[in-house]
Design an enzyme around this catalytic site. Sequence first.
Site, PDB file in Angstrom:
ATOM      1  N   ASP A   6       7.085  -3.157  21.768  1.00 46.22           N
ATOM      2  CA  ASP A   6       6.157  -2.816  20.994  1.00 46.22           C
ATOM      3  C   ASP A   6       6.407  -3.673  19.529  1.00 46.22           C
ATOM      4  OD1 ASP A   6       3.750  -1.910  19.272  1.00 46.22           O
ATOM      5  OD2 ASP A   6       4.858   0.017  18.738  1.00 46.22           O
ATOM      6  N   GLY A   8       5.315  -4.580  16.120  1.00 42.14           N
ATOM      7  CA  GLY A   8       4.447  -3.986  14.998  1.00 42.14           C
ATOM      8  C   GLY A   8       4.548  -4.972  13.667  1.00 42.14           C
ATOM      9  N   ASN A   9       3.877  -4.412  12.664  1.00 42.48           N
ATOM     10  CA  ASN A   9       3.874  -5.237  11.442  1.00 42.48           C
ATOM     11  C   ASN A   9       5.255  -5.492  10.789  1.00 42.48           C
ATOM     12  OD1 ASN A   9       0.993  -6.198  11.009  1.00 42.48           O
ATOM     13  ND2 ASN A   9       0.654  -4.150  11.338  1.00 42.48           N
ATOM     14  N   ASN A  11       8.540  -3.620  12.314  1.00 41.81           N
ATOM     15  CA  ASN A  11       9.693  -3.739  13.254  1.00 41.81           C
ATOM     16  C   ASN A  11       9.224  -4.050  14.741  1.00 41.81           C
ATOM     17  OD1 ASN A  11      11.851  -2.577  11.538  1.00 41.81           O
ATOM     18  ND2 ASN A  11      10.435  -1.128  11.179  1.00 41.81           N
ATOM     19  N   ILE A  12       9.983  -4.268  15.409  1.00 46.06           N
ATOM     20  CA  ILE A  12       9.976  -4.458  17.109  1.00 46.06           C
ATOM     21  C   ILE A  12      10.683  -3.475  17.567  1.00 46.06           C
ATOM     22  CG2 ILE A  12      10.216  -5.884  19.073  1.00 46.06           C
ATOM     23  CD1 ILE A  12      10.241  -8.373  17.251  1.00 46.06           C
ATOM     24  N   GLY A 107      -5.935  -2.660  19.566  1.00 43.70           N
ATOM     25  CA  GLY A 107      -4.732  -2.901  19.449  1.00 43.70           C
ATOM     26  C   GLY A 107      -3.712  -2.315  20.725  1.00 43.70           C
ATOM     27  N   ASP A 109      -0.970  -1.344  20.867  1.00 43.73           N
ATOM     28  CA  ASP A 109      -0.097  -0.253  20.459  1.00 43.73           C
ATOM     29  C   ASP A 109      -1.168   0.956  20.826  1.00 43.73           C
ATOM     30  OD1 ASP A 109      -1.419  -1.080  18.279  1.00 43.73           O
ATOM     31  OD2 ASP A 109      -0.222  -0.287  16.983  1.00 43.73           O
ATOM     32  N   THR A 132       3.238   1.036   9.114  1.00 45.57           N
ATOM     33  CA  THR A 132       3.058   0.252   8.302  1.00 45.57           C
ATOM     34  C   THR A 132       1.387   0.693   7.887  1.00 45.57           C
ATOM     35  OG1 THR A 132       4.259  -1.541   9.087  1.00 45.57           O
ATOM     36  CG2 THR A 132       2.751  -1.933   7.555  1.00 45.57           C
TER      37      THR A 132
END
Length: 259
Positions: A6, A8-9, A11-12, A107, A109, A132
């Site tokens: 996943d 993200g802005n 973290n992965i 999205g 996610d 975030t």
Amino acid sequence: MLLAVDLGNSNISLGIFRGETLLMKGKISVRTRRSADEYAAVLYDLLRMNRIAREEIRGCILSSVVPELTGLVEEAVRTVAGVPVLRVGPGIRTGFRIRIDDPSQLGGDLVADTLAALTEYGPPIVVIDAGTVTTIIAVDKDRTYLGGCILPGIRASAQMLKETTALLPSIELGGGEEACLGRSSAGAMRCGLLLGSAMMVDGFIGRYTALSGMAGAVCVATGGSAPLVTARCEKPVRQDPELTLKGLRYLYEANRPRR
């Protein structure tokens, strides 16, 4: 084994599944200047640290809200695991209807969150994903994704207050119960951020559950800031930290190539 990613802005988030069991989860910080090789090196080290043999990975699914990094992370996965990457996007089978103006804008996610919440808890549902940004979405009793809202994340809001004002201090967001009246600058900021976020979530839950087909909806929260955002809510909210990763596994099972 399945690698779920996943992107993200900030973290992965990574998960390794053997069947239905989540064997490992970890995080890699997002850095826009990293190359694919650098992401591959970090991924390799994370797998080795958790004693996961990369040769055992048989598939990968990825959701991303950072388009400029998607290709780099996919290349890193192929370098380390040597498997094709199934990307969550238009054309993927979700198992629910999407009733928004442009479904392609949803999205990956949120697609994963929704499928996992439907599978684990059943419709209707309200899902809060607090990272975030904080998103709150509604899915009715007929498994139709109705839409939702996007709010600034609580940590991003705290950082914005600090960076755009001359006198307000940096504050810690964790801790005990908040009074509704702050008696210092830091206390007032904590009150506004923590209780204010809880009131917003409560307000949206109240409005969403009043919609047609939403009566009795279960509310589920995930994301790194979910405990902070929902701990002071008056509405009952279940915590499910692995919701997105579980949703990615469900999506992979519904869409993987059949031999």
